[in-house]
Design a protein around this motif. Structure first.
Motif, mmCIF file in Angstrom:
data_model
loop_
_atom_site.group_PDB
_atom_site.id
_atom_site.type_symbol
_atom_site.label_atom_id
_atom_site.label_comp_id
_atom_site.label_asym_id
_atom_site.label_seq_id
_atom_site.Cartn_x
_atom_site.Cartn_y
_atom_site.Cartn_z
ATOM 1 N N UNK A 8 0.820 -1.208 0.000
ATOM 2 C CA UNK A 8 0.000 0.000 0.000
ATOM 3 C C UNK A 8 0.860 1.267 0.000
ATOM 4 N N UNK A 9 1.610 1.417 -1.066
ATOM 5 C CA UNK A 9 2.540 2.534 -1.133
ATOM 6 C C UNK A 9 1.804 3.793 -1.573
ATOM 7 N N UNK A 10 1.728 4.732 -0.687
ATOM 8 C CA UNK A 10 1.109 6.009 -1.005
ATOM 9 C C UNK A 10 2.112 7.102 -0.687
ATOM 10 N N UNK A 11 2.563 7.825 -1.686
ATOM 11 C CA UNK A 11 3.541 8.881 -1.406
ATOM 12 C C UNK A 11 2.918 9.984 -0.549
ATOM 13 N N UNK A 12 3.730 10.522 0.317
ATOM 14 C CA UNK A 12 3.237 11.611 1.162
ATOM 15 C C UNK A 12 3.572 12.961 0.545
ATOM 16 N N UNK A 13 3.206 14.013 1.235
ATOM 17 C CA UNK A 13 3.377 15.354 0.672
ATOM 18 C C UNK A 13 4.834 15.685 0.507
#
Lengths: 222, 222
Positions: free
Chosen positions: A217-222
């Motif tokens: 569940x790779x979700x890039x952050x800000x």
DNA sequence: ATAATATCAGAACAAGTGTTCCGTGTCAAG
DNA sequence: CTTGACACGGAACACTTGTTCTGATATTAT
């Protein structure tokens, strides 16, 4: 030998040579060193190379192109350790056969300053989370040396005959009793009779590779 | 690529090159290969070197003296990672300066197949037992890559602004909340606001050297 | 057998490369 | 100031070294 302090230029050269060799796996020429270290004259590079050799940092081969050897790197010679299998708590350690087949994908390369000469050594991948008391995760790699005896204080792979399981614990022989001390300081030691344990090997190194293993569940952050 | 069978001459050359490099730590020249393998013409050596390169056994650098690299060794190229200090739970991670000075005693040599290219990477020695929730002991070495962002699932060094401490935990950004998951599966995650954390780097490798470290109360056994 | 391809040998060339010599500047000791 | 050791820059030399060309011989395919 004299081990005096290196000049900034000599230190600059030494770092460049080291990086160059590790990148290209062959040493640089005099002119390549000069260009990288902003030295216009080859004689100056040659001059400082001789200084570095006098101090023991490098060795030079006369009249040989790229004939530079790093003296310090002898300690970081490579050892190839075969990855022979996995280690479960419910089984004895499965030792490899005498013949060391050359399988590059199943070989772990380490330096001698970490594990020594690599004789009788092999690597195991840890399966299951039963080694938590040894502060070892699933997926960790254990570099072991096969031997039937260990010194007090060594982290050993021990086969417990009665309970039929392999455990990794610090080994102490005290008053005809064997104290098995978990690596986790919050856990208590167990005391067993020497006849109920069989030492299978000594743990030399444990390492854990993080990169790209838990790709969930790779979700890039800000 | 084609991986056909090598001729006896090519195999002879390959073994000589391998032995030469391991002995001299720099590759041989074309004429040195020819002399060792009883080839009188440099063009023939050059011809077979190209064959070896086509088969993937070596890599050649055009117009570079001794520009031969062993193909197998590309995966095991060395990276030198500076050991820059220690990591406490009570302090932010102390990053090294930009200049990488050459300090041989404080350098850790690893292979690229373990840690990658080694850029912006440094090693820290763990002090204190406050990292137990990350399955990290005192005395372990942590190889870190300095970066302000990580992907979900990376093991990150995180500075908690409110509680003023550094922690190593798996990082997940979920619904505007940061979930920090301990490596120890028996421990629970904590949820914090993204504004209260500062990512300091990503953990690439953890290793623990066992030999001759816990020399406490050594009593020799039988 | 004939042609095509692979392998080899010798030679020559241009560029790369270690070495050496000479001169200059710096800096501390006398 | 003079001296000497030390570090440096430039240039030239001789050898090394990768490359390329021509041709010969061996191997394989048609």
């Amino acid at each position: 030998m004299a081990q005096t302090k290196l000049s900034v230029r000599q230190e600059d050269m030494l770092t460049f040579i080291t990086n160059f060799i590790s990148q290209n796996s062959y040493p640089p020429t005099i002119r390549e060193i000069g260009k990288a270290c902003h030295i216009t004259s080859t004689s100056v590079v040659n001059y400082n190379l001789n200084k570095l050799e006098e101090e023991g940092y490098i060795s030079r081969m006369l009249r040989v192109s790229r004939g530079i050897q790093l003296g310090k790197n002898q300690a970081s010679a490579l050892v190839q350790i075969p990855l022979v299998g996995r280690i479960f708590a419910s089984e004895p350690v499965s030792f490899p056969e005498a013949s060391v087949s050359y399988a590059p994908d199943e070989t772990i390369n380490l330096t001698q300053d970490l594990v020594g000469d690599g004789k009788k050594m092999f690597a195991l991948e840890v399966r299951g989370d039963s080694m938590i008391d040894a502060m070892i995760n699933e997926g960790d790699y254990v570099i072991m040396k096969q031997q039937a005896r260990v010194n007090n204080g060594d982290l050993a792979a021990i086969w417990l005959i009665d309970s039929e399981e392999t455990t990794l614990k610090y080994f102490y022989l005290e008053n005809d009793k064997v104290r098995l001390q978990p690596a986790n300081p919050t856990m208590d030691a167990i005391y067993v009779d020497p006849s109920t344990v069989r030492i299978q090997g000594k743990v030399m190194l444990i390492f854990r590779q993080i990169s790209a293993r838990k790709t969930v569940s790779v979700i890039p952050n800000n």
